[in-house]
Design a protein around this motif. Structure first.
Motif, PDB file in Angstrom:
ATOM      1  N   HIS A 263      -2.521  -5.710  25.335  1.00  0.00           N
ATOM      2  CA  HIS A 263      -1.454  -6.106  26.268  1.00  0.00           C
ATOM      3  C   HIS A 263      -0.841  -7.443  25.872  1.00  0.00           C
ATOM      4  CE1 HIS A 263      -2.867  -2.902  28.952  1.00  0.00           C
ATOM      5  NE2 HIS A 263      -4.091  -3.365  28.744  1.00  0.00           N
ATOM      6  N   LEU A 264      -1.304  -8.027  24.791  1.00  0.00           N
ATOM      7  CA  LEU A 264      -0.878  -9.315  24.241  1.00  0.00           C
ATOM      8  C   LEU A 264      -1.421 -10.507  25.018  1.00  0.00           C
ATOM      9  CD1 LEU A 264       2.825  -8.539  23.181  1.00  0.00           C
ATOM     10  CD2 LEU A 264       0.708  -8.239  21.894  1.00  0.00           C
ATOM     11  N   ARG A 265      -2.426 -10.282  25.858  1.00  0.00           N
ATOM     12  CA  ARG A 265      -3.073 -11.392  26.547  1.00  0.00           C
ATOM     13  C   ARG A 265      -4.126 -12.024  25.632  1.00  0.00           C
ATOM     14  NH1 ARG A 265      -1.349 -12.067  31.526  1.00  0.00           N
ATOM     15  NH2 ARG A 265      -0.797 -10.297  32.870  1.00  0.00           N
ATOM     16  N   THR A 266      -4.173 -13.337  25.636  1.00  0.00           N
ATOM     17  CA  THR A 266      -5.199 -14.067  24.903  1.00  0.00           C
ATOM     18  C   THR A 266      -6.484 -14.077  25.739  1.00  0.00           C
ATOM     19  OG1 THR A 266      -4.698 -16.218  25.883  1.00  0.00           O
ATOM     20  CG2 THR A 266      -3.376 -15.542  23.970  1.00  0.00           C
ATOM     21  N   ASP A 267      -7.470 -14.877  25.336  1.00  0.00           N
ATOM     22  CA  ASP A 267      -8.685 -14.974  26.141  1.00  0.00           C
ATOM     23  C   ASP A 267      -8.480 -15.821  27.397  1.00  0.00           C
ATOM     24  OD1 ASP A 267      -8.442 -17.247  24.555  1.00  0.00           O
ATOM     25  OD2 ASP A 267     -10.305 -16.898  23.471  1.00  0.00           O
ATOM     26  N   ASP A 268      -7.282 -16.328  27.600  1.00  0.00           N
ATOM     27  CA  ASP A 268      -6.856 -16.918  28.868  1.00  0.00           C
ATOM     28  C   ASP A 268      -5.841 -15.943  29.472  1.00  0.00           C
ATOM     29  OD1 ASP A 268      -5.425 -18.274  30.877  1.00  0.00           O
ATOM     30  OD2 ASP A 268      -5.701 -20.219  29.903  1.00  0.00           O
ATOM     31  N   ALA A 269      -6.159 -15.380  30.627  1.00  0.00           N
ATOM     32  CA  ALA A 269      -5.328 -14.316  31.209  1.00  0.00           C
ATOM     33  C   ALA A 269      -3.917 -14.761  31.543  1.00  0.00           C
ATOM     34  CB  ALA A 269      -5.997 -13.766  32.469  1.00  0.00           C
ATOM     35  N   THR A 270      -3.687 -16.069  31.631  1.00  0.00           N
ATOM     36  CA  THR A 270      -2.344 -16.557  31.954  1.00  0.00           C
ATOM     37  C   THR A 270      -1.510 -16.835  30.700  1.00  0.00           C
ATOM     38  OG1 THR A 270      -2.953 -18.911  31.987  1.00  0.00           O
ATOM     39  CG2 THR A 270      -3.265 -17.657  34.019  1.00  0.00           C
ATOM     40  N   VAL A 271      -2.104 -16.643  29.522  1.00  0.00           N
ATOM     41  CA  VAL A 271      -1.421 -16.981  28.271  1.00  0.00           C
ATOM     42  C   VAL A 271      -1.335 -15.745  27.382  1.00  0.00           C
ATOM     43  CG1 VAL A 271      -1.402 -18.472  26.239  1.00  0.00           C
ATOM     44  CG2 VAL A 271      -2.311 -19.338  28.410  1.00  0.00           C
ATOM     45  N   LEU A 272      -0.126 -15.436  26.925  1.00  0.00           N
ATOM     46  CA  LEU A 272       0.113 -14.326  26.012  1.00  0.00           C
ATOM     47  C   LEU A 272       0.579 -14.870  24.670  1.00  0.00           C
ATOM     48  CD1 LEU A 272       0.469 -13.109  28.969  1.00  0.00           C
ATOM     49  CD2 LEU A 272       1.883 -11.349  27.879  1.00  0.00           C
ATOM     50  N   ALA A 273       0.490 -14.032  23.644  1.00  0.00           N
ATOM     51  CA  ALA A 273       1.059 -14.360  22.328  1.00  0.00           C
ATOM     52  C   ALA A 273       1.756 -13.127  21.793  1.00  0.00           C
ATOM     53  CB  ALA A 273      -0.024 -14.830  21.360  1.00  0.00           C
TER      54      ALA A 273
END
Length: 395
Positions: A263-273
């Motif tokens: 889903h393009l989420r990083t290991d911080d759910a509020t941050v995508l890449a």
């Protein structure tokens, strides 16, 4: 707590995500885009193709004009570099200001990989990555210019074609046995190499530069075979590296790019890449994949926008890229690196450069392409990722 979405990046993934948020998902909250170059977000393929050929102005690479962002209530800040991400405070520090976010999209792209041997020599040299790079190189291309290109990847070969069309004398120096051999395999890479040689490019393979110096006759490139090459200008095209420094400093997981789920989420759910900088868990391939291509930036932008808007979406598209060189055009679908396939099947007129090629692992097609056979792209897309009938293989 703010519901602001902050997008860091000035490329196609960023531009696509913002457009999708406003026009497809109807997101009405505040959106801020931080682009470190002076231009609105732009795409890069024209920079080594139509812009470098002089067929289009550099401004045509801009995805949407600045007015679009204003009309859609998007805070576009060009010439603004994001300096720090504070995940605890949910802020991005840029231009002396802390900008709060509810969700953050990092689409910082990649930069040209540097060659210290050239950088430290002080000789006239170009890296082709930005609008400014393309405009500057285009201004140099002329009949008789001696251009030395270090690196035989897509950028190097597209630039070689543009330079030859402009009448320049071009030498490509490739460290491997063939340009693009790791991407295309020896069969198709050999066809590409032969094409450039037929157009007058001096393609030197298994060759590395050992020294660079300015002389009264031009720039001298000392080669590991003992030969010297004197040129007027050097273009370095030895690949790109993802801009992960912000993510690393913020404590996000980085491994050949910023690691994300599908889903393009990083290991911080509020941050995508998204885009060139993202190394994504690809659900079809079953492994992480980072791709530096135009279509992936678009697809990632769409998935990122959906995820930011709370819509379930995954980045599961097969990678796609294209190139145009001289009168040769190709489209490629899939991902076939070294070890991913055991044979390449070429069908059609390879000598005339109208053909299809298929990369197979056993009886499974892991990648396919067409060259100058524009009706074949639908078949390429439909077959990649499938297991084929042995009868088709022998037909």
């Amino acid at each position: 707590m703010t519901n602001r979405i902050v997008v860091i990046g000035g490329g196609l993934a960023a531009a696509t995500a913002v457009h999708e948020l406003r026009t497809t998902h109807g997101f009405t909250g505040p959106v801020t885009v931080l682009a470190d170059e002076a231009h609105p977000p732009y795409e890069r393929p024209p920079l080594s193709k139509a812009v470098l050929l002089g067929e289009k102005e550099a401004t045509t690479a801009i995805v949407r004009p600045a007015e679009w962002y204003a009309d859609h209530d998007v805070g576009l800040r060009t010439g603004t570099r994001a300096e720090r991400i504070d995940r605890d405070a949910r802020t991005v520090h840029a231009a002396g200001e802390d900008i709060g976010y509810g969700q953050l999209l990092i689409a910082t792209g990649a930069r040209a990989r540097r060659l210290p041997l050239v950088d430290e020599s002080g000789v006239p040299a170009t890296y082709l990555r930005t609008i400014g790079d393309s405009v500057a190189l285009r201004g140099l291309l002329r009949p008789g210019l001696r251009l030395g290109i270090i690196g035989g990847g897509w950028i190097g070969l597209e630039a070689a074609a543009a330079a030859r069309i402009a009448g320049a004398e071009v030498t490509v120096l490739e460290a491997l046995e063939l340009p693009l051999v790791r991407v295309l395999g020896s069969e198709v890479a050999g066809i590409m190499t032969a094409m450039h040689r037929e157009h007058g490019v001096d393609v030197r393979t298994s060759t590395q530069v050992t020294a660079v110096e300015a002389t009264s006759e031009g720039t001298r490139l000392a080669l590991d075979d003992g030969d010297d090459l004197v040129v007027d200008h050097v273009l370095v095209g030895i690949g790109a590296q993802p801009n992960t420094e912000l993510a690393e400093a913020a404590g996000l997981t980085v491994d050949n790019g910023i690691r994300t789920d599908a889903h393009l989420r990083t290991d911080d759910a509020t941050v995508l890449a998204a885009g060139d900088v993202a190394n994504v868990d690809h659900p079809l391939l079953g492994r992480p994949l980072r791709v530096e291509h135009w279509d992936t930036a678009i697809q990632h932008g769409k998935v990122a926008a959906a995820t930011l808007a709370g819509v379930d979406a995954v980045a599961d598209q097969q990678p796609y890229f294209f190139t145009d060189q001289y009168d040769f055009g190709m489209e490629y679908v899939g991902n076939a690196g070294p070890g991913d396939y055991d044979r390449v099947l070429v069908r059609g007129d390879a000598a005339g450069r109208v053909f299809t090629a298929w990369w197979l692992a056993g009886d499974r097609i892991v990648a396919g392409m067409h060259a100058n056979d524009w009706d074949a792209i639908d078949e390429v897309r439909s077959r990649v990722g499938t297991t084929v009938d042995p009868a088709w293989l022998e037909s």
